[in-house]
Every structure is written in C-alpha cells, then in structure tokens.
Scaffold this active site. Structure first.
Site, short mmCIF file in Angstrom:
data_model
loop_
_atom_site.label_atom_id
_atom_site.label_comp_id
_atom_site.label_asym_id
_atom_site.label_seq_id
_atom_site.Cartn_x
_atom_site.Cartn_y
_atom_site.Cartn_z
N ASP B 30 -65.04 -14.01 56.78
CA ASP B 30 -63.88 -14.87 56.44
C ASP B 30 -64.24 -16.31 56.56
O ASP B 30 -65.19 -16.71 56.95
CB ASP B 30 -62.69 -14.53 57.67
CG ASP B 30 -61.58 -15.31 57.19
OD1 ASP B 30 -60.98 -15.51 56.21
OD2 ASP B 30 -61.17 -15.74 58.27
N ASP B 32 -61.95 -19.74 56.83
CA ASP B 32 -60.83 -20.64 57.60
C ASP B 32 -60.61 -19.83 58.81
O ASP B 32 -60.19 -18.78 58.93
CB ASP B 32 -59.56 -20.78 57.02
CG ASP B 32 -58.81 -22.07 57.40
OD1 ASP B 32 -59.47 -22.80 58.40
OD2 ASP B 32 -57.90 -22.56 56.95
N HIS B 196 -48.87 -17.27 59.17
CA HIS B 196 -49.92 -17.82 59.80
C HIS B 196 -49.59 -18.32 60.97
O HIS B 196 -48.74 -19.33 61.11
CB HIS B 196 -50.56 -19.07 58.91
CG HIS B 196 -51.00 -18.64 57.51
ND1 HIS B 196 -51.85 -17.97 57.14
CD2 HIS B 196 -50.24 -18.75 56.06
CE1 HIS B 196 -51.86 -17.60 55.95
NE2 HIS B 196 -50.81 -18.04 55.15
N LYS B 226 -57.95 -9.83 50.95
CA LYS B 226 -58.13 -8.51 52.06
C LYS B 226 -56.73 -8.20 52.57
O LYS B 226 -55.65 -9.14 52.40
CB LYS B 226 -58.80 -9.22 53.15
CG LYS B 226 -60.14 -9.78 53.00
CD LYS B 226 -60.77 -10.76 54.07
CE LYS B 226 -60.17 -12.09 54.00
NZ LYS B 226 -60.87 -12.84 54.75
N ASP B 251 -61.23 -13.39 61.77
CA ASP B 251 -60.43 -13.90 63.06
C ASP B 251 -59.18 -13.50 63.14
O ASP B 251 -58.27 -13.42 64.02
CB ASP B 251 -60.21 -15.63 62.98
CG ASP B 251 -59.49 -16.17 62.07
OD1 ASP B 251 -59.54 -15.49 60.69
OD2 ASP B 251 -58.88 -16.97 62.00
#
Lengths: 309, 309
Positions: B30, B32, B196, B226, B251
């Site tokens: 991934d 970010d 987020h 994903k 993450d």
C-alpha cells in the site's frame, strides 16, 4: 390471516363495503400522495375524509414529512379542505422534539436537514443549528483545521438527519465528528425513505443520505417515521387506537403498508401517489415481494370511497 | 494455516528474518500510511524498499487512491525517493480506464469524484464530466426541471464514484438518474473505504458516499480497489505474481490485510498509518474480529526492515 392478493374495493358490493366500513373505528392516513400532492388536494379526498368522520371514524394523519412541522402540515391540510385537529397529526419532527423533551435534553442539536426541524425543536425550547447550505471551500485540510477541529463537540448532544437538498460532504464530516467524538451523542432521523419515485425522476430520500452517514459512523440512527411501529405506541397503549379496529391508508408499500402490518392494522393502498405505477406494477407484481408490503385492500384513489358507500 | 496472533518481526532472530525473507519473491505494498504520509516519505521506508529490491524482490505499489492518477502517484513516489516503474502501480483510476477501454466504451462518463478520474479517462480517450462543485441552488423542483429533466441520459454510459469533497445532494440526484434511467449504464467505484481514521478526525470515505447512492439506486457498484482480489487477477494469471510467494504490506486491516488474505498472500501490517492506533488497539484486540483482518506479521514501520535484516 394474510392475503396474498389484495381486495379491490371497487369490486365489492354496497353490502360488502358496509361490512368493511364496520370493521374499523380508526383511520390512520398518510398525507402526500393520499390526501394531497404538491399542496393540492387529490380530487374527492377531502369529501372522503369528511364522510369517514361523519360515519364516526376517528381520523389521524401520519406522515414521514421531515421538511414541515406538524403546524405547517396542519395549515396545508386546513387550507385545502381537511378538517383535522393539529394534535391528530403524527409527524417525525414533533416526535423527535417530544423524545428530546421527555429526556429533559439541554444540549444543542446539529441538524442535517431542514429549517422545519430547527423550528420544531425551538417550539420545545431546544437550541439547534445546521440547516441550509454548508459547502467545503478551499482545501480539505484547511476546512478540517478551521471548521471541524474547532467544533465544540461536548456542547452538541444530538444529530438529527432529515431530508436535505443541501446535503454535502462537509455536513457528513461535521455530523460524523459530533457522533463519533461522544458516544452519548444521540443520532436520530425523521424517516428511512430511501427514494421518492416520481414517474420522471428518482429523488434520493432521507434514508439514502442517512445510509452514507451511518456507513461512516458505524452506528444506526433512531428513526421517528413509518414503518417504525413505535410512533403510534402511545396511542395504542392509551387505547385511543385498537389495532384490529384500525385502518392504515397509504400510497407506498414498503413504508405505509409495512407500517400498517407491523402495527397490526388493516391496510389500504391507494393509487394516487407519484410512485403508484411502481407500487401497483412492480411491487405488487413481484413474486418475491415481502408479504408485509401487500395491502389488504386497494382503491385507485381515496376519492373513490364516496362513490362506493 | 491461519494464525490468531500475528508475529512481530522485531521479535525474530536474524536467522528467522532470513527464513521469512526467503518465503516471498514479490511484494505488494500500500502507499499512503506505509510508504508516505501527506506526500512525505515515512522515515527509512525508501531505504527499506530499495533493500527489498536489492534482495531480488519484485515490488508493486497497490493503492485505493481515487484522487490521483497512477502518473501522479508515480511522480510523488519518485520525488521522495522511491525507484519504481509506473507500470508497477496498481491504482483504481487506471483500472477503471482499462476496464472501459477493454469494453470499447464510446459513451460519456459522469464522475462523482475528482478531476484525476477525468484525466485518467481522457488518457485513454474517454470523455467525462462532473468533477468539482455542483450545488442545488433555488428550489428543488426548479433544479429538477432545469438540471435533471434535461440530462441526456442516453449519452452517458457509466457513472464513476470516487472520493469527492464536493459531494452533494445534487450530485446524488444526477447520478441516480443516469444509473436508473438506463439499465445498461455502468456503475463503478474506485474503492469501498468507508472512513479514513485520523487520530483527530474521521473523514467519510468513498464507501460512505457510495452507500448513499447505492441505497437510492438499489444497485451495487463494481469496485476497483482493495480488498477486491480481481484487481491483481491479471498479474496472477500471467504468473508474474505467485500468491503463496507474495507479501502484501499495508496499514489498514479491513482493506489491506483482507485483500492479502483474499488473494492468498502473506500479510504484514505496519504501524505507521494515520489509523494505526485504531488498527493495533481496537481491531487486533477485538475478540470478534474477522479473522481475515489479522495479519501474519506486524512491524512498527516498514523502515524497521533495514535494521532487522
């Protein structure tokens, strides 16, 4: 017993209609699409309601309208020929205000919805803010720092979601932060109607706006509209409504008919609503339809009642 | 076999690390939260990626970023010290463009999302419109008549939803009418990330915006991020990726780890993302957690790798 096919009132004899009329004492009727459409009375319906009342039926109006207070709904109704007491209107904004009042609510309410919610809360002395445009201007990070980080989340004890044509990402952001920064924060909605089906349009309903917010906050809102049977629990408990002697009239299967079934009422679907084509030709003809959507009776319009009796 | 507790890489001996390193040939990572955060490289991670490459590992970047084209992501990566070929970036906008291109798509695309989607589509010759502010001004009925009734729905063959800080009721209305007026209209999204999680904020993700729209149109969007394993199906089919010899690094448990498990990869969770507190202290400690969220390995940051080898 559940009937798989509704009875069409227009196919009954006068004698059968009389038996039907004697089977209920109380009428709960939806408003928009049954009594009026865009503020204009549906042909013959004021007379039909007057007739039901003259036959001794107790009439209540039950709406999911989250953009008008019950006072405003009463005003519309009265202006176009319906004779009803304001206390006989069951509407989400009033129900939310009563719910908060009963809990002695003292904080502020953040509204993702109309000015009417704010007015309905002010009527019981509850402070609120939020209605109207709220647009994210500039960069997201600046907006977060200036508008969201500075939110006084302790001060806000409830978020109320209603129909909001000014719904924006910025409102979702603020609402989620109020709801998630304080687990005590109430999360309420006027109704769960996901879509308003007009022949030419499909208008996202409160339930669609709410779905986005619920997804983000991972919590479900308490809802104060049909089909939640709780909204007439007090009337049933006080025996003003006896479910087996009550008729629910509406124009949307998954809201009005489902509500009627959940409450144990008889149900009558009318064909005068903006989504009636869909209700009669898609929902009722769908072999997999939820059987709680199927009405006991159908009639093209409540206006027909006067001709049938 | 599934492990209920992840192995912490920092607790392994050099010999065990060597065995682990020999267990994979390909790394999908991934971006970010793993490689960088807000455009700044996470300490030591460019060196870690360079080290993995020097050990012969094939490295791919796999992101759900729907606000940057893969060209822009490549530029960010390159500027801050990552040496990667643009073709090694798996990103939703590119995947959507390739999907439409493969179907010889000739209509227009309505975008509820960023300018980057529009640029990504333009790169393969597909016309689109929609990014930027779209506010309902005046009365809803006038807007419906002037803006929605006049929509040329035949001309639009797809609606693409991505992260959109300009998301509004007006956009929901237009998108629903494109999707519902034509059953052939494609309905696609860059990803399903619902939220987020930043320590101080909770930002509604594409999946939250999408949930509202899906509720209104009663249809699910095809998703190009994903955890959909389809996004690397071509690489697996061409044997560029051998699942049991591949490591997925990320993450976020419910996106990156779930994706890794669905693809049959090994998984490594890093603690350098904005939501890492939540991932390590809530998700991994939740006794009812979906076991596909549990990584095989954890490490505070990918930057640690260089010290461990």
């Amino acid at each position: 017993m559940h009937k798989s096919q509704p009875t069409n009132l227009t196919e009954l004899t006068k004698a059968e209609i009389a038996v039907w009329l004697n089977s209920f004492d109380t009428v709960l009727t939806d408003c928009d699409g049954v009594l009026w459409h865009e503020g204009v009375a549906i042909d013959g319906v004021p007379e039909a309601i007057a007739l039901l009342k003259s036959l001794g039926k107790e009439v209540y109006f039950v709406t999911n309208n989250g953009i008008k207070t019950s006072g405003e709904i009463w005003q519309t109704a009265t202006t176009i020929g319906y004779d009803i007491d304001e206390s006989r209107i069951l509407a989400p904004i009033k129900a939310i205000a009563e719910y908060l009042q009963a809990r002695n609510f003292r904080k502020k309410v953040y509204i993702v919805g109309s000015e009417a919610i704010s007015n309905g809360l002010a009527a019981v002395g509850i402070e609120s803010f939020g209605p109207g445009p709220e647009i994210l201007q500039g960069k997201l990070n600046d907006y977060l720092a200036q508008q969201v980080a500075t939110q006084d989340t302790d001060d806000v004890g409830a978020v109320v979601v209603g129909f909001d044509e000014h719904f924006t990402f910025a409102k979702m952001l603020k609402a989620s932060n109020y709801i998630c920064s304080n687990s005590e924060c109430l999360f309420m909605t006027t109704n769960l109607d996901t879509v308003h089906r007009y022949p030419a349009f499909r208008i996202p309903g409160t339930g669609a706006l709410l779905a986005g917010l619920e997804t983000c906050v991972e919590r479900k809102a308490l809802q104060f509209g049909k089909p939640n049977p709780e909204i007439c629990r007090a009337l049933i408990r006080s025996e003003k409504i006896v479910p087996q002697r009550t008729l629910m009239i509406g124009d949307v299967c998954e809201i009005d008919m489902l509500f009627g079934h959940k409450c144990g009422f008889q149900t009558l679907l009318v064909g005068s609503g903006p989504s009636s084509d869909y209700e009669f030709n898609v929902v009722l003809k769908n072999p997999n339809v939820n059987e709680e959507y199927i009405p006991d009776f159908v009639v093209p319009s409540l206006g027909h009642i006067t001709k049938l009796i």
